[in-house]
Design an enzyme around this catalytic site. Structure first.
Site, mmCIF file in Angstrom:
data_model
loop_
_atom_site.group_PDB
_atom_site.id
_atom_site.type_symbol
_atom_site.label_atom_id
_atom_site.label_comp_id
_atom_site.label_asym_id
_atom_site.label_seq_id
_atom_site.Cartn_x
_atom_site.Cartn_y
_atom_site.Cartn_z
ATOM 1 N N PHE A 172 42.907 29.244 33.891
ATOM 2 C CA PHE A 172 43.231 31.017 32.744
ATOM 3 C C PHE A 172 44.464 31.249 33.620
ATOM 4 O O PHE A 172 44.179 32.560 34.632
ATOM 5 C CB PHE A 172 42.065 31.791 32.672
ATOM 6 C CG PHE A 172 42.180 32.507 31.487
ATOM 7 C CD1 PHE A 172 42.716 32.182 29.798
ATOM 8 C CD2 PHE A 172 42.208 34.108 32.377
ATOM 9 C CE1 PHE A 172 43.329 33.113 28.968
ATOM 10 C CE2 PHE A 172 42.726 34.905 30.999
ATOM 11 C CZ PHE A 172 42.866 34.803 29.850
ATOM 12 N N GLY A 173 45.331 31.249 33.317
ATOM 13 C CA GLY A 173 46.650 31.267 33.906
ATOM 14 C C GLY A 173 47.296 33.093 32.617
ATOM 15 O O GLY A 173 47.630 33.781 32.569
ATOM 16 N N THR A 202 46.674 36.079 35.751
ATOM 17 C CA THR A 202 47.793 37.168 36.920
ATOM 18 C C THR A 202 49.435 36.226 37.628
ATOM 19 O O THR A 202 49.304 35.447 37.789
ATOM 20 C CB THR A 202 46.838 37.364 38.013
ATOM 21 O OG1 THR A 202 45.360 37.409 38.043
ATOM 22 C CG2 THR A 202 47.538 37.812 39.601
ATOM 23 N N PRO A 225 53.458 37.223 39.522
ATOM 24 C CA PRO A 225 53.767 37.570 41.160
ATOM 25 C C PRO A 225 54.092 39.375 40.478
ATOM 26 O O PRO A 225 53.431 39.696 42.411
ATOM 27 C CB PRO A 225 55.244 36.473 41.111
ATOM 28 C CG PRO A 225 54.263 35.700 40.605
ATOM 29 C CD PRO A 225 53.850 35.837 39.382
ATOM 30 N N GLY A 256 49.599 42.050 38.009
ATOM 31 C CA GLY A 256 47.883 41.985 38.425
ATOM 32 C C GLY A 256 47.718 42.468 38.037
ATOM 33 O O GLY A 256 46.579 41.909 37.107
ATOM 34 N N THR A 315 42.311 30.378 39.778
ATOM 35 C CA THR A 315 41.646 28.744 39.860
ATOM 36 C C THR A 315 41.397 27.662 39.293
ATOM 37 O O THR A 315 41.707 28.181 37.823
ATOM 38 C CB THR A 315 40.580 29.701 40.350
ATOM 39 O OG1 THR A 315 39.888 30.916 40.476
ATOM 40 C CG2 THR A 315 38.855 29.204 40.461
ATOM 41 N N ILE A 372 24.061 42.345 63.036
ATOM 42 C CA ILE A 372 23.067 41.602 63.377
ATOM 43 C C ILE A 372 23.088 40.586 64.271
ATOM 44 O O ILE A 372 22.211 40.378 65.527
ATOM 45 C CB ILE A 372 22.117 41.269 62.692
ATOM 46 C CG1 ILE A 372 21.269 43.191 61.207
ATOM 47 C CG2 ILE A 372 20.483 40.589 62.208
ATOM 48 C CD1 ILE A 372 21.260 42.938 60.302
ATOM 49 N N GLU A 413 38.739 39.619 39.551
ATOM 50 C CA GLU A 413 38.141 40.675 38.349
ATOM 51 C C GLU A 413 38.976 41.575 37.965
ATOM 52 O O GLU A 413 37.683 42.213 37.368
ATOM 53 C CB GLU A 413 36.878 38.950 37.966
ATOM 54 C CG GLU A 413 36.551 37.981 37.583
ATOM 55 C CD GLU A 413 37.220 37.317 36.290
ATOM 56 O OE1 GLU A 413 37.262 38.058 35.685
ATOM 57 O OE2 GLU A 413 36.999 36.246 36.617
ATOM 58 N N SER A 457 38.430 47.010 42.732
ATOM 59 C CA SER A 457 37.141 48.038 42.840
ATOM 60 C C SER A 457 37.917 49.620 42.306
ATOM 61 O O SER A 457 37.610 50.181 41.158
ATOM 62 C CB SER A 457 37.211 48.605 44.378
ATOM 63 O OG SER A 457 36.268 47.585 44.108
#
Length: 398
Positions: free
Chosen positions: A130-131, A133, A135, A138, A165, A354, A380, A383
């Site tokens: 799925f195109g 984004t 340059p 975004g 992707t 850890i 997607e 934030s």
């Protein structure tokens, strides 16, 4: 209630068995080699993972009752979580393959488009991208600069896409791209979605990116120069692309939440085991509050992530059946995506700490998960975008 059913838990067990036997033994080498395993995609197709939200008419498992598709988006999230628990790249391959590859055609395409493309996509014989984004577009997806101009019975596409992707694999059959096809009365660009089959003259898949993480996942930039496709490749109405991809992103955010939940769950499991078996000063390191408290925090992150993810998935399934509102889904998707992605990044940092020096070594999976985690806060919708969306749903003048 959005508690998972026994069928979902049985399905989880089967996907976990597949992931642990067919994927986990190979992921360290695949990650090192940046290898995309098309054979695993085919096996995922055999398991029916690509068809969970697709009606039986196109090879999926979703039934249709009184004209309403009874898709099981919750089951898709279970599968993504379990694959992501073993490897994030394999998880995003399924997530993008369904949410960004299949979903636009399934939801907005014509029956002819569905008949042409969906059977192979559902079977795992093909993938689609799925195109969206670009340059310079975004988070500001409405700033799309790629254009598609009508020339007789064809669209002529010019422009570029970034970070796409599943767009350059050996089995990629198409990419659905967003493009400006005109200008609205208010001066805003009309954005439409158009199917571009792989191999179309003027459609170039650029070299793969050299990424920080998700090394097994296929990601490319795309360019279009005088790329001609049939006018019938328009997905939905002209100028409907903006509305379509906003809805697509809502679904994708829930899927990313499932992917992040799988990562956090794995960090909890690995850290718990390590804290019980690694000794220092004559006792397991888990006997120290500095470690045991951090493992406890991981348990809280995993539990909270799972609740937020499956509440959003349940709302999505209910909305598809007309029982909940699309606005509820959008808000829940952003809340889930924001929390789970940031929790996943924190979880990998905690787990690496850890593990100490071993956590910095590639022979331990926490190092790979640490590299893979950061993109969850970006893809997607970042934030920052999620916080903006949530604020708007709260009625703030953002």
């Amino acid at each position: 209630m959005f508690e998972l059913s026994q069928d979902h838990e049985d399905f989880r067990a089967s996907v976990r068995d597949f992931a642990e036997k067919e994927v986990e033994p190979h992921v360290a080498q695949w990650d090192k080699d940046h290898h995309f395993p098309t054979e695993v995609v085919a096996r995922m197709g055999d398991l029916g993972l690509f068809g969970l939200v697709v009606p039986e008419a196109w090879g999926g498992s979703a039934e249709t009752v009184d004209g309403v598709v009874q898709s099981d988006f919750t089951a898709l999230c279970v599968a993504i979580e379990e694959l992501g628990r073993v490897d994030q790249s394999i998880g995003i391959t399924l997530s993008a393959g369904v949410g960004l590859g299949i979903n636009p055609i399934l939801t907005y395409g014509t029956d002819e488009q569905r008949d042409t493309w969906l059977p192979d996509l559902v079977a795992g014989k093909a993938l689609a991208g799925f195109g969206l984004t670009e340059p310079d577009a975004g988070s500001d997806a409405g700033g799309t600069r790629t254009t598609a101009k009508r020339d007789g019975d064809e669209w002529v596409i010019d422009g570029a896409k970034s970070f796409i992707t599943n767009s350059g694999t050996d089995i990629t059959s198409l990419v659905t791209v967003t493009a400006r096809t005109g200008t609205s009365d208010d001066g805003r660009p009309q954005i439409s979605a158009i199917i571009v089959p792989s191999g179309t003259p003027g459609f170039t898949v650029e070299a793969p990116y050299d990424k920080l993480g998700w090394n097994i996942s296929d990601t490319h930039g795309l360019s279009f120069s005088g790329c001609r496709v049939p006018a019938d490749n328009l997905v939905g109405g002209e100028g409907q692309g903006f509305r379509q991809f906003l809805k697509t992103l809502d679904d994708g955010r829930i899927a990313i939440s499932a992917l992040a939940t799988g990562l956090t769950q794995r960090m909890l499991e690995l850290s718990t085991e390590y804290a019980n078996t690694r000794t220092a000063f004559g006792r397991p390191i888990g006997a120290n509050q500095g470690v045991s408290f951090q493992v406890s925090d991981l348990a809280v992150m995993a539990e909270t992530s799972r609740v937020l993810t499956y509440k959003a998935a349940w709302l999505k399934d209910e909305a598809d059946r007309g029982r909940r509102s699309v606005k509820e889904v959008a808000k829940a998707a952003s809340i889930a995506k924001l929390y789970t992605s940031e929790a996943a990044v924190s979880a990998t940092r905690i787990a690496t700490q850890i593990f100490g020096g071993n956590g910095f070594m590639e022979e331990y999976p926490v190092a790979r998960f640490y590299r893979d985690a950061k993109i969850l806060e970006i893809g997607e919708g970042t934030s920052e975008v999620q916080r903006m969306v949530i604020a708007r749903h709260l009625g703030l003048p953002v």
